[in-house]
Every structure is written in C-alpha cells, then in structure tokens.
Write a protein that holds these residues in place. Structure first.
Motif, mmCIF file in Angstrom:
data_model
loop_
_atom_site.group_PDB
_atom_site.id
_atom_site.type_symbol
_atom_site.label_atom_id
_atom_site.label_comp_id
_atom_site.label_asym_id
_atom_site.label_seq_id
_atom_site.Cartn_x
_atom_site.Cartn_y
_atom_site.Cartn_z
ATOM 1 N N TYR A 308 37.358 -5.102 34.422
ATOM 2 C CA TYR A 308 36.415 -4.779 34.027
ATOM 3 C C TYR A 308 36.487 -4.567 32.467
ATOM 4 C CZ TYR A 308 35.208 -3.736 38.878
ATOM 5 O OH TYR A 308 35.104 -4.006 40.217
ATOM 6 N N GLU A 309 35.034 -4.333 31.891
ATOM 7 C CA GLU A 309 35.061 -4.295 30.397
ATOM 8 C C GLU A 309 35.958 -3.008 29.592
ATOM 9 O OE1 GLU A 309 32.451 -6.479 28.534
ATOM 10 O OE2 GLU A 309 33.496 -7.411 30.142
ATOM 11 N N ARG A 313 37.801 -5.284 26.886
ATOM 12 C CA ARG A 313 36.972 -5.495 25.510
ATOM 13 C C ARG A 313 37.507 -4.115 24.655
ATOM 14 N NH1 ARG A 313 30.551 -5.633 24.453
ATOM 15 N NH2 ARG A 313 30.555 -6.676 26.378
ATOM 16 N N ARG A 389 34.166 -15.102 32.076
ATOM 17 C CA ARG A 389 32.837 -14.896 31.358
ATOM 18 C C ARG A 389 32.228 -16.289 30.783
ATOM 19 N NH1 ARG A 389 30.362 -10.655 26.787
ATOM 20 N NH2 ARG A 389 28.632 -11.922 26.372
ATOM 21 N N GLU A 392 26.318 -15.153 29.066
ATOM 22 C CA GLU A 392 26.046 -13.677 29.323
ATOM 23 C C GLU A 392 26.543 -13.135 30.629
ATOM 24 O OE1 GLU A 392 21.904 -13.542 28.484
ATOM 25 O OE2 GLU A 392 22.132 -13.536 26.216
ATOM 26 N N LYS A 394 29.356 -12.564 33.975
ATOM 27 C CA LYS A 394 30.732 -12.389 34.065
ATOM 28 C C LYS A 394 30.964 -12.299 35.454
ATOM 29 C CE LYS A 394 34.401 -8.965 33.366
ATOM 30 N NZ LYS A 394 34.644 -7.695 32.598
ATOM 31 N N ILE A 410 26.474 -9.467 31.640
ATOM 32 C CA ILE A 410 26.645 -8.438 30.424
ATOM 33 C C ILE A 410 26.119 -8.082 29.297
ATOM 34 C CG2 ILE A 410 28.902 -8.213 28.952
ATOM 35 C CD1 ILE A 410 29.707 -7.739 31.561
ATOM 36 N N PRO A 414 26.281 -4.082 30.097
ATOM 37 C CA PRO A 414 27.687 -3.960 29.666
ATOM 38 C C PRO A 414 28.554 -2.915 30.264
ATOM 39 C CG PRO A 414 26.176 -2.697 27.954
ATOM 40 C CD PRO A 414 25.411 -3.569 29.006
ATOM 41 N N GLU A 416 28.492 -2.687 33.710
ATOM 42 C CA GLU A 416 28.962 -3.411 34.874
ATOM 43 C C GLU A 416 28.509 -2.526 36.106
ATOM 44 O OE1 GLU A 416 32.651 -6.032 33.994
ATOM 45 O OE2 GLU A 416 32.765 -4.042 33.291
#
Length: 470
Positions: A308-309, A313, A389, A392, A394, A410, A414, A416
């Motif tokens: 997950y982000e 990220r 990804r 846009e 994922k 996303i 963002p 999720e």
C-alpha cells in the motif's frame, strides 16, 4: 626590472597551468559530485516539509531549494530498495524481491549485477559507501569493496541497538576489516561521512552513498536530544522523534562541510527513505514487527513491508544549486530505479549492456524541463503478492489465501479506500496481464529458498505473507 626571458618563462608557466587545468574544468562542468542519502523506515509525515511535527530543518532547507518528489516509490523493505537503488533494476530480476537480508542470511546481491558504484568508478569517480549495507555479507564477493566502493564504513546489517557500547558485538566494518566503534549509530555514521567529505579530493568527481539506519527500530538518540521532545508524552514516540532529528542533524553536518568547501555548486544531493514508517503489525504466527506506532505515513494506508502507499510512497528530495530550480514540486510518479539511471547519464557512465535498466533517466524532470515519461512502475512481484502502478491506477494482488485483488484510482483515492476492481473488470484484467508478464521474468526468491532449506522456514514465510493489522 624584469627581463624579457623572465616574462617569457612566466607566460609559458601560465599557459602550462591553463592546459593542465582544462581536464579538471571539463569534469567540473560535465560530471557532478553525487551524495546519495537513504533513510530507514522514515514516514511520509515524519519530516517538516510534509507538515510533520518532528524538527527536520536541514532536510526542509534542501526541500525548499530543490525538487520535492511527491510520488516517489520504493520497494517494501530495506534490502529491496537498496538493491534497486544500486542497480537500477527491479529486485525480482535477481532474487531479492522477498524479505530483507539479516545477520543470519547466506545470500546476497548477485555478483552478476553491475552496481552504480562500479559504473561510476569506471567513469573516473572516487566511490564510498557509509552506513548500513544490508546487501549481503556471508562471502567476500558480497562485500562493498567487491561491488565498486573504494571506501566502506558502517554495519553490514541492521544494528540490534541504536547505541553501541564497548561490550557490544557488531558487524561494523572499516573497508573489509572489523571496526571497534562506540556511540550512537546515527552519530557514528554522520561523523564519518562529515570527515570523509571534509578530506575528499576535489580534483576528481566523487560518489558517496550515505545509508542511515535511522529512524528504524531500535530507534533512539542521545538523551539531551530526546529531552528536547519532553512535550511528547509517549516514550517510544519521543525516542522516535529524536531519532529523526538526529538523522536530520547528521545530514546537516555533511551538507555544511560541502558548503564550507564550496562543493555544493557541483554536487547533486538525492535523499529518500527506503520504505514508509513501520506500523504495529501482527501475524498469525504471533510475532510482530513493531509494538508501538511511532512513525506517521499521513493519509497513506499501512506501512513498511506492505504494497500500500504507506509502505511504498516516501519522502524524497533532489537538490543541486543552479541546476534544479527551488520549490520544484514533482507530482508525476518516480521510482527508486530511476535514480541510478539518471545518475549514470549525468556522470557520462554506462550501464551493463547485457542487463537492461528498469529505471529511466529523469534528469529533464528533476531540472524542471519536462514532465516524467514514467507510465508504469512495477512496485514488486513475488510468489505471494504483487503490485503495479499504470498511469493513475494501481493494482495489488494477494495470491496467498485468502486471495484478493484490489484496484485503486490513486490520483483520486491516495488513501486506497475504494477497491474498484469489480467495477472496472476490463481495466483490472489489463493490469493483471501486465503484472503477470513481469512475474514470468521473476527469478526464484533467495529468501524463500533459504527459508525452505531451514527447518520450519517455509511455513513462516507463508504466515508472514498476509499480515493482519492490529
């Protein structure tokens, strides 16, 4: 009175000086010095430039003066990200897509993979690795000195404590030899890095990879720094905050020496975390990664070790005075493999022609000239799960039981929160086909092979495939 012969001699000397200075001027213009900094498990909102509570003035200054990469993706764990950063290739191509290398591991980054340091060294760079290696240590060919680094100082794996005592058993090394050290780990790494760039030869381009263990557990810092967060009631969080500030101070010291030596104008500084912050996670086996929630991944879901982000990220900065415009906010996706690809181009170095890079040269994006050409990022793929990804969208696939397919938009989601896989079956199938095409290129995971060979190893990795959040 100065004779004509003396004037002639002086003019010839001046001409000779100019001739011999030409190569130095040429590389100064064309080949930047490179300081590549990696933090360990630093959360998205654990820095001031993302609105966090922790004091990070030195990183904030770099963020203000350079490019802020707001969609920068790494791998789920330390070894995977460091491998991608040093090769420019996805870890699944050489068997490092699962787990991370620990003290008892017998495998390492394949010697068939050409590292960034090896390529830069061939291009005339002096190279150094300072900090946590975590790319293998069981055999001589696994060590940094055999992977293109002239200098190595630091632990080969994650230390068991943030404070090393005289009686501590460590795998700390100075080049290939064991080193006896004492003090806080972040401070030891920062002080050596500061001394190293303070004495580095400015007549030759250099590359230093500065790989911190902070703020990952076991986190902590000197008592006087911890005491500056007396207003933070939770002790674990107080120590975590201090660990992040200690990291920031160490980076500030290194950058300060570069400024004093007037090297900043020709030094590209890259900074990012190796994963998102580690959050409390328990597994069906009963074990847990961390017991306290100390890091902050902001709105992003989950944390280190997940797809997950919140796990992938991370905070990221690129800074180069006069070359990267200040406050250049990049919202296009960038992957950790893009960094070595970009650095190779800037240094006039070449990758292994037999092994295609997965990273792209994004210098025109970092310098503010163009948008990122990135259309797709393989976030990871292994036996039990994978993520991709594309634009846009994922995709996350959990192949271990219970099987689950998730698709998120996303750009609009963002966090999720909304799984749109069933709503858009054609889009989902397109993403699945792409992920499967990557899976066919995947080598067997060295971590799984090693665990399968050990008693009870394979069931453990199966248990850990589907963590359950507390």
């Amino acid at each position: 009175m100065i004779s004509r012969s003396c004037i002639h001699w002086r003019s010839q000397l001046l001409l000779a000086c100019l001739v011999f200075a030409t190569p130095l001027a040429a590389w100064t213009a064309d080949k930047p010095n490179i300081l590549y900094i990696i933090a360990d498990d630093l959360g998205w909102k654990d820095v001031g430039f993302h609105g966090g509570k922790i004091r990070t003035p030195h990183l904030d200054k770099l963020a203000q003066g350079g490019a802020l990469l707001n969609a920068f993706y790494v791998q789920p764990t330390s070894t995977q990200t460091r491998a991608a950063a040093i090769t420019g290739r996805y870890p699944m191509r050489y068997g490092l897509q699962s787990g991370t290398i620990v003290a008892g591991s017998r495998y390492c980054l394949s010697s068939e993979e050409r590292t960034l340091a090896q390529a830069l060294k061939e291009a005339g760079y002096a190279t150094g690795f300072i900090g946590k290696w975590q790319l293998g240590h069981a055999r001589p060919e696994c060590l940094p000195s055999k992977r293109g680094f002239d200098v190595f100082y630091g632990p080969l794996t994650q230390p068991s404590d943030y404070l090393i005592k005289k009686t501590s058993k460590t795998d700390w090394r100075l080049n290939d030899k064991p080193a006896k050290v004492e003090g806080a780990v972040t401070s030891l790494i920062g002080k050596y890095a500061t001394a190293h760039v303070g004495r580095i030869d400015p007549s030759k381009p250099w590359f230093v990879m500065l790989s911190f263990t902070a703020p990952a557990a076991p986190y902590g810092a000197a008592k006087d720094l911890v005491d500056t967060y007396a207003d933070v009631k939770d002790e674990a969080q107080r120590r975590y905050f201090a660990a992040v500030t200690a990291l920031d101070q160490a980076i500030g010291d290194v950058v300060g020496v570069l400024a004093q030596r007037k090297l900043l104008d020709n030094t590209l500084i890259v900074f990012h975390s190796d994963s998102g912050a580690a959050l409390p996670t328990k597994y069906p086996s009963g074990d847990s990664d961390v017991d306290e929630q100390t890091g902050d991944n902001d709105v992003f879901r989950e944390g280190r070790g997940t797809l997950y982000e919140g796990g992938l990220r991370v905070p990221a900065i690129a800074y180069w005075v006069g070359k990267i415009p200040p406050k250049n906010i990049i919202t296009d996706p960038v992957h950790v493999t893009d960094i070595p690809a970009t650095l190779l181009t800037l240094a006039g170095a070449s990758a292994d022609p037999k092994k295609k890079l997965d990273g792209l040269d994004l210098w025109s994006t970092l310098s503010g000239a163009t948008r990122s050409p990135r259309k797709e990022i393989l976030l990871n793929v292994e036996d039990f799960h994978g993520a991709l990804r594309m634009g846009e969208y994922k995709l996350i696939v959990h192949a271990a039981l219970p099987t689950k397919i998730e698709v998120f938009h996303i750009a609009n989601d963002p966090e999720e929160v909304e799984n749109i896989a069933e709503r858009y079956p054609e889009r989902t199938q397109e993403l699945l086909r792409k992920l499967n095409s990557h899976a066919y290129d995947m080598l067997p995971a060295l971590k799984l092979e090693e665990w399968a060979d050990s008693k009870g190893g394979l069931p453990m990795i199966l248990w850990r495939a589907n963590p359950v959040r507390r």
